[in-house]
Enzyme design. Structure first.
Site, PDB file in Angstrom:
ATOM      1  N   GLY A  11       0.822  -1.202   0.000  1.00  0.00           N
ATOM      2  CA  GLY A  11       0.000   0.000   0.000  1.00  0.00           C
ATOM      3  C   GLY A  11       0.856   1.252   0.000  1.00  0.00           C
ATOM      4  O   GLY A  11       1.893   1.299   0.653  1.00  0.00           O
ATOM      5  N   ASP A 103       5.018  -4.831   6.283  1.00  0.00           N
ATOM      6  CA  ASP A 103       5.559  -6.128   6.676  1.00  0.00           C
ATOM      7  C   ASP A 103       5.664  -7.109   5.509  1.00  0.00           C
ATOM      8  O   ASP A 103       6.614  -7.882   5.420  1.00  0.00           O
ATOM      9  CB  ASP A 103       4.748  -6.728   7.825  1.00  0.00           C
ATOM     10  N   SER A 105       6.231  -6.350   2.388  1.00  0.00           N
ATOM     11  CA  SER A 105       7.400  -5.908   1.612  1.00  0.00           C
ATOM     12  C   SER A 105       8.686  -6.329   2.301  1.00  0.00           C
ATOM     13  O   SER A 105       9.657  -6.730   1.644  1.00  0.00           O
ATOM     14  CB  SER A 105       7.371  -4.388   1.443  1.00  0.00           C
ATOM     15  N   ILE A 126       0.681   3.462   6.413  1.00  0.00           N
ATOM     16  CA  ILE A 126      -0.095   4.374   7.254  1.00  0.00           C
ATOM     17  C   ILE A 126      -0.598   3.697   8.521  1.00  0.00           C
ATOM     18  O   ILE A 126      -0.980   4.373   9.478  1.00  0.00           O
ATOM     19  CB  ILE A 126      -1.287   4.982   6.485  1.00  0.00           C
ATOM     20  N   ALA A 186     -12.978  12.170  20.328  1.00  0.00           N
ATOM     21  CA  ALA A 186     -14.050  11.179  20.133  1.00  0.00           C
ATOM     22  C   ALA A 186     -14.599  10.695  21.468  1.00  0.00           C
ATOM     23  O   ALA A 186     -13.873  10.589  22.462  1.00  0.00           O
ATOM     24  CB  ALA A 186     -13.527   9.998  19.328  1.00  0.00           C
ATOM     25  N   GLU A 187     -15.896  10.369  21.471  1.00  0.00           N
ATOM     26  CA  GLU A 187     -16.533   9.854  22.689  1.00  0.00           C
ATOM     27  C   GLU A 187     -16.160   8.397  22.943  1.00  0.00           C
ATOM     28  O   GLU A 187     -16.040   7.961  24.083  1.00  0.00           O
ATOM     29  CB  GLU A 187     -18.062   9.972  22.583  1.00  0.00           C
ATOM     30  N   LEU A 214     -24.635  18.062  21.673  1.00  0.00           N
ATOM     31  CA  LEU A 214     -25.341  18.059  20.399  1.00  0.00           C
ATOM     32  C   LEU A 214     -24.793  17.062  19.381  1.00  0.00           C
ATOM     33  O   LEU A 214     -25.432  16.798  18.361  1.00  0.00           O
ATOM     34  CB  LEU A 214     -25.306  19.463  19.780  1.00  0.00           C
TER      35      LEU A 214
END
Length: 319
Positions: A11, A103, A105, A126, A186-187, A214
């Site tokens: 990737g 890995d 590669s 990534i 983030a919650e 909200l």
């Protein structure tokens, strides 16, 4: 070491071009010719190779993706395929190879090294799923891409009073979800390394709604489960309208961050230095802000462990 080859495999990741640039320019600085292999191991087998000069890598440090392109090669996994690759490198006069990838590669690079061919690996993925290195090239850019998306999603979620499940990459490694979840407020953060209870997620959402919140963001690593099923379950149990955003391959693209450009430049230069010193079968990485190297076989045995302290911090800060 008169001629070095360089390829990108698996990737793509933002910062790969910066690593290619560093390999080419460090080699030329040391009087070594560089051959660029297009389309990864598949290109190596088929002789899709060209010489690279200083102008070949001009104006690419800021570009995402990989100018050498990438591909997956089933043929290279066979002994016959690797023999073809070795013969091709002999024809082109390549004395050593730099492999930029994850890995899979690295396993290919390990095989070449076992055959006696000098090979060095640079971690470009990534997912940040190589345990021997604190960070891999492209990870920082990916989480910044996700954070930018979170900010935009939060705007519309607040306007409509919705919850939103954001699915990010990470089949076996939850680092993107974890880092972006913490930085994006983030919650709930759901990762493959840790089990989760839907009721616990719903309880947080209800508590937030009762105090006038909200919007709510739930970060989900793709390896855990299906975002749409989770969204339906949350909506059924809480009555809160819940939408899904699957970021997908948008996480792979974009101009690399300064961190990724610098990391890739340091790693690319170090890989050439190792080949010049006669090293082989090694990978470069970063530990404690220092560039390190170790044997590929040792590096591949090191598990990537989730930062449990960071994971607990997401829970504390999302009450």
């Amino acid at each position: 070491m008169k001629t070095i080859g360089v390829l990108t495999s698996g990737g793509d990741a933002p910062g790969m071009n910066a690593a290619i640039r560093a390999v080419v320019r460090t080699a030329i600085y040391n009087g070594i010719k560089v051959m660029g292999v297009n389309q990864g191991y598949d290109g190596l087998i088929n002789g899709n190779i060209k010489e690279m000069g200083l102008s070949s890598v001009a104006d690419i440090i800021h570009r995402g993706g990989t100018t050498l392109r990438t591909a997956r090669s089933e043929e290279f996994k066979t002994e016959e395929g690797r023999k073809k690759a070795l013969n091709v490198m002999k024809v082109f006069g390549i004395d050593g190879l730099v492999v930029i990838g994850g890995d899979g590669s690295f396993k290919g690079a390990e095989k070449l090294s076992d055959e006696g061919f000098p090979t060095i690996g640079i971690p470009g993925t990534i997912d940040n799923d190589l345990g021997y290195s604190d960070y891999t090239i492209g990870f920082d850019t990916a989480i910044n891409t996700v954070i930018d998306a979170i900010s935009k999603i939060r705007d519309t979620s607040t306007s409509h009073g919705r919850a939103n499940v954001i699915e990010v990459m990470g089949r076996h490694c939850g680092d993107i979800a974890l880092y972006a979840g913490l930085a994006g407020g983030a919650e709930s953060v759901i990762v493959p390394e840790v089990g989760y209870e839907v009721d616990e997620v719903c309880q947080k959402l209800i508590k937030g709604r009762n105090r006038g919140k909200l919007h709510s963001i739930i970060m989900l690593a793709e390896g855990v489960g299906r975002a749409y099923e989770l969204s339906d379950e949350i909506e059924d149990k809480t009555g809160i309208e819940t939408r899904v955003t699957v970021l997908g391959h948008i996480q792979r693209g974009g101009s690399p961050t300064a961190f990724d450009r610098i990391l890739a430049s340091k790693m690319g230069a170090e890989s050439v230095r190792l080949l010049i010193k006669g090293e082989s079968g090694k990978v470069v990485g970063i530990q404690g802000n220092k560039i390190i190297n170790m044997n590929i076989n040792e590096a591949l045995k090191i598990n990537n462990n989730l930062d449990k302290d960071m994971y607990e911090l997401t829970k504390i800060l999302s009450i």
